[in-house]
Design an enzyme around this catalytic site. Structure first.
Site, PDB file in Angstrom:
ATOM      1  N   HIS A   1     -25.196 -54.783  -9.823  1.00 25.65           N
ATOM      2  CA  HIS A   1     -24.565 -53.505  -9.458  1.00 25.65           C
ATOM      3  C   HIS A   1     -23.153 -53.744  -8.906  1.00 25.65           C
ATOM      4  O   HIS A   1     -22.690 -52.988  -8.065  1.00 25.65           O
ATOM      5  CB  HIS A   1     -25.449 -52.786  -8.440  1.00 25.65           C
ATOM      6  CG  HIS A   1     -25.174 -51.315  -8.283  1.00 25.65           C
ATOM      7  ND1 HIS A   1     -24.940 -50.467  -9.341  1.00 25.65           N
ATOM      8  CD2 HIS A   1     -25.104 -50.532  -7.174  1.00 25.65           C
ATOM      9  CE1 HIS A   1     -24.733 -49.235  -8.889  1.00 25.65           C
ATOM     10  NE2 HIS A   1     -24.817 -49.249  -7.575  1.00 25.65           N
TER      11      HIS A   1
ATOM     12  N   HIS B   1     -19.332 -52.585  -4.987  1.00 31.81           N
ATOM     13  CA  HIS B   1     -19.531 -51.177  -5.343  1.00 31.81           C
ATOM     14  C   HIS B   1     -18.201 -50.432  -5.480  1.00 31.81           C
ATOM     15  O   HIS B   1     -17.961 -49.391  -4.863  1.00 31.81           O
ATOM     16  CB  HIS B   1     -20.403 -50.490  -4.285  1.00 31.81           C
ATOM     17  CG  HIS B   1     -21.222 -49.354  -4.829  1.00 31.81           C
ATOM     18  ND1 HIS B   1     -20.729 -48.076  -4.957  1.00 31.81           N
ATOM     19  CD2 HIS B   1     -22.489 -49.291  -5.287  1.00 31.81           C
ATOM     20  CE1 HIS B   1     -21.668 -47.284  -5.449  1.00 31.81           C
ATOM     21  NE2 HIS B   1     -22.741 -47.997  -5.666  1.00 31.81           N
TER      22      HIS B   1
ATOM     23  N   HIS C   1     -32.344 -45.213  -4.065  1.00 30.22           N
ATOM     24  CA  HIS C   1     -31.509 -46.173  -3.329  1.00 30.22           C
ATOM     25  C   HIS C   1     -32.285 -46.842  -2.193  1.00 30.22           C
ATOM     26  O   HIS C   1     -32.984 -46.156  -1.450  1.00 30.22           O
ATOM     27  CB  HIS C   1     -30.273 -45.473  -2.752  1.00 30.22           C
ATOM     28  CG  HIS C   1     -29.313 -44.990  -3.796  1.00 30.22           C
ATOM     29  ND1 HIS C   1     -29.474 -43.791  -4.457  1.00 30.22           N
ATOM     30  CD2 HIS C   1     -28.203 -45.564  -4.312  1.00 30.22           C
ATOM     31  CE1 HIS C   1     -28.487 -43.645  -5.336  1.00 30.22           C
ATOM     32  NE2 HIS C   1     -27.707 -44.705  -5.275  1.00 30.22           N
TER      33      HIS C   1
ATOM     34  N   ASP D   1     -30.956 -48.844  -6.020  1.00 29.62           N
ATOM     35  CA  ASP D   1     -29.577 -49.335  -6.046  1.00 29.62           C
ATOM     36  C   ASP D   1     -29.030 -49.638  -4.647  1.00 29.62           C
ATOM     37  O   ASP D   1     -29.512 -49.108  -3.645  1.00 29.62           O
ATOM     38  CB  ASP D   1     -28.658 -48.285  -6.693  1.00 29.62           C
ATOM     39  CG  ASP D   1     -28.820 -48.215  -8.206  1.00 29.62           C
ATOM     40  OD1 ASP D   1     -29.803 -48.771  -8.723  1.00 29.62           O
ATOM     41  OD2 ASP D   1     -27.960 -47.595  -8.848  1.00 29.62           O
ATOM     42  N   ASP D   2     -27.998 -50.482  -4.636  1.00 30.59           N
ATOM     43  CA  ASP D   2     -27.112 -50.719  -3.481  1.00 30.59           C
ATOM     44  C   ASP D   2     -27.678 -51.652  -2.417  1.00 30.59           C
ATOM     45  O   ASP D   2     -27.064 -51.833  -1.374  1.00 30.59           O
ATOM     46  CB  ASP D   2     -26.676 -49.401  -2.810  1.00 30.59           C
ATOM     47  CG  ASP D   2     -25.947 -48.454  -3.753  1.00 30.59           C
ATOM     48  OD1 ASP D   2     -25.693 -48.847  -4.903  1.00 30.59           O
ATOM     49  OD2 ASP D   2     -25.642 -47.329  -3.340  1.00 30.59           O
TER      50      ASP D   2
HETATM   51 NI    NI Z   1     -24.676 -47.586  -6.286  1.00 30.74          NI
END
Ligand code: NI
Length: 355
Positions: free
Chosen positions: A213, A217, A307, A162-163
């Site tokens: 995503h 965020h 991540h 993620d991210d």
């Molecule tokens: Ni995230």
């Protein structure tokens, strides 16, 4: 004493630094997502005669830079909606407004720590949103569009990152995945897809899968339905420009759910993919601990959360070979998150026919 504000917009971050009298201590600066590491270094030493800011303020709709800033030991604060003027439907309030909020009302802001993460202090809104979302989750589950894991009776798992995409760590993760020949899914944020389309192309060219995503965020409880929809759609547009495709899966930041957001998903759009194994890599407990956490909890059907962006991910990268080797030893096959869930859908349909 200096105060800094960081705003997000369609193409990156605007930063303002003011002094104790409210005057600009530096000229306004703009940073695209590829330059967040440089932004962090600059805030730690903004100029020859300037100290680092006493407080750096972000909105609750900006969850992409606090990880790197707190890891660098900088004092980061989150401004929640009730202490700010109304923000535009897409973007945050101006950086100068955020810096001014720190100067005149630091006590009304929440201090963030590397260990606590971006949403510390918002537990009631987080859990309240999830509680109120239960009927929507049931409806999405019935439609085969809500998952925490895949079928438990197949030797398949999905590794997710993620991210990102991140200018430093995504390439390192891709190199390791290539070395073992395993497939993963990258839940990217639109702000970074927009700035780093070549990295997204590299992810796709290597045979990996993509997930949405959101754009910046955000903490979902602070978004209106329209703001949530724009976060999804602008990110889809960025993916489409980068690689000519739109992800079939969406993962909410922090795993937050709200009736407002899930209501938007009921009428169409991506399926919602959470996870059942959290590596806790974002808390940086050490690579050995990260690998052990994953291997202690993962089994057939697991959706594993790691991540590649949004902070200092050196430990995630260092833990990855041990994670992959441990899962390969159990003869688990790495599949894309959407493929894992497609298996769950098939299984669900079979169960339904049998009733
Ligand atoms: Ni995230």
């Amino acid at each position: 004493m200096l105060y800094a504000g960081i705003a997000w917009s369609v193409d990156g971050y605007d930063v303002e630094v003011i002094d104790a009298d409210g005057n600009r201590a530096t000229a306004p600066t703009h940073w695209d997502a590829a330059r967040v590491p440089e932004l962090t270094a600059w805030l730690a030493a903004p100029g020859p005669a300037l100290e680092p800011p006493h407080a750096i303020v972000l909105e609750s709709t900006n969850g992409l830079v606090d990880g790197l800033l707190t890891a660098a030991g900088l004092p980061v604060y989150r401004a929640d909606p009730w202490v700010l003027p109304q923000r535009p439907d897409f973007g945050s309030v101006p950086a100068l407004t955020l810096a001014e909020r720190a100067r005149t009302g630091l006590a009304s802001l929440s201090a963030l720590t590397a260990e606590g993460g971006g949403q510390s202090g918002r537990d009631d809104d987080y859990h309240g949103g999830i509680r109120r979302s239960a009927p929507y989750e049931e409806e999405l589950t019935r439609a085969g569009r809500y998952f925490r894991h895949g079928p438990r009776d197949r030797p398949e798992i999905a590794l997710t990152f993620d991210d990102g995409p991140d200018p430093v760590y995504t390439g390192q993760v891709l190199d390791i995945l290539a070395r073992y020949g395993v497939r993963a899914t990258f839940f990217c944020v639109g702000l970074h897809v927009h700035t780093l389309p070549d990295l997204v192309r590299r992810i796709v060219d290597a045979g990996h899968s993509l997930g949405n995503h959101t754009w910046s965020h955000p903490f979902l409880p602070d978004l209106t339905p329209r703001q949530f929809r724009l976060q999804l759609e602008r990110t889809e547009e960025a993916f489409d420009r980068a690689v000519g495709r739109i992800p079939a899966v969406f993962r909410p930041p922090y795993g937050a759910r709200t009736p407002e957001a899930l209501g938007e998903l009921l009428t169409g759009g991506p399926a919602l993919a959470l996870w059942d194994v959290d590596s806790w890599d974002w808390a940086r407990p050490g690579p050995e601990r990260i690998a052990r956490t994953v291997l202690d909890h993962a089994g057939p059907g697991s959706l594993i959360l790691m991540h590649d962006g949004g902070g200092d991910r050196r430990q995630s990268v260092a833990a990855l070979p041990a994670v992959i080797e441990g899962l390969l030893e159990r003869d688990l096959r790495f599949v894309a998150a959407d493929a894992l869930m497609a298996g769950a859908r098939t299984e669900g349909a079979g169960t339904h026919r049998g009733e």
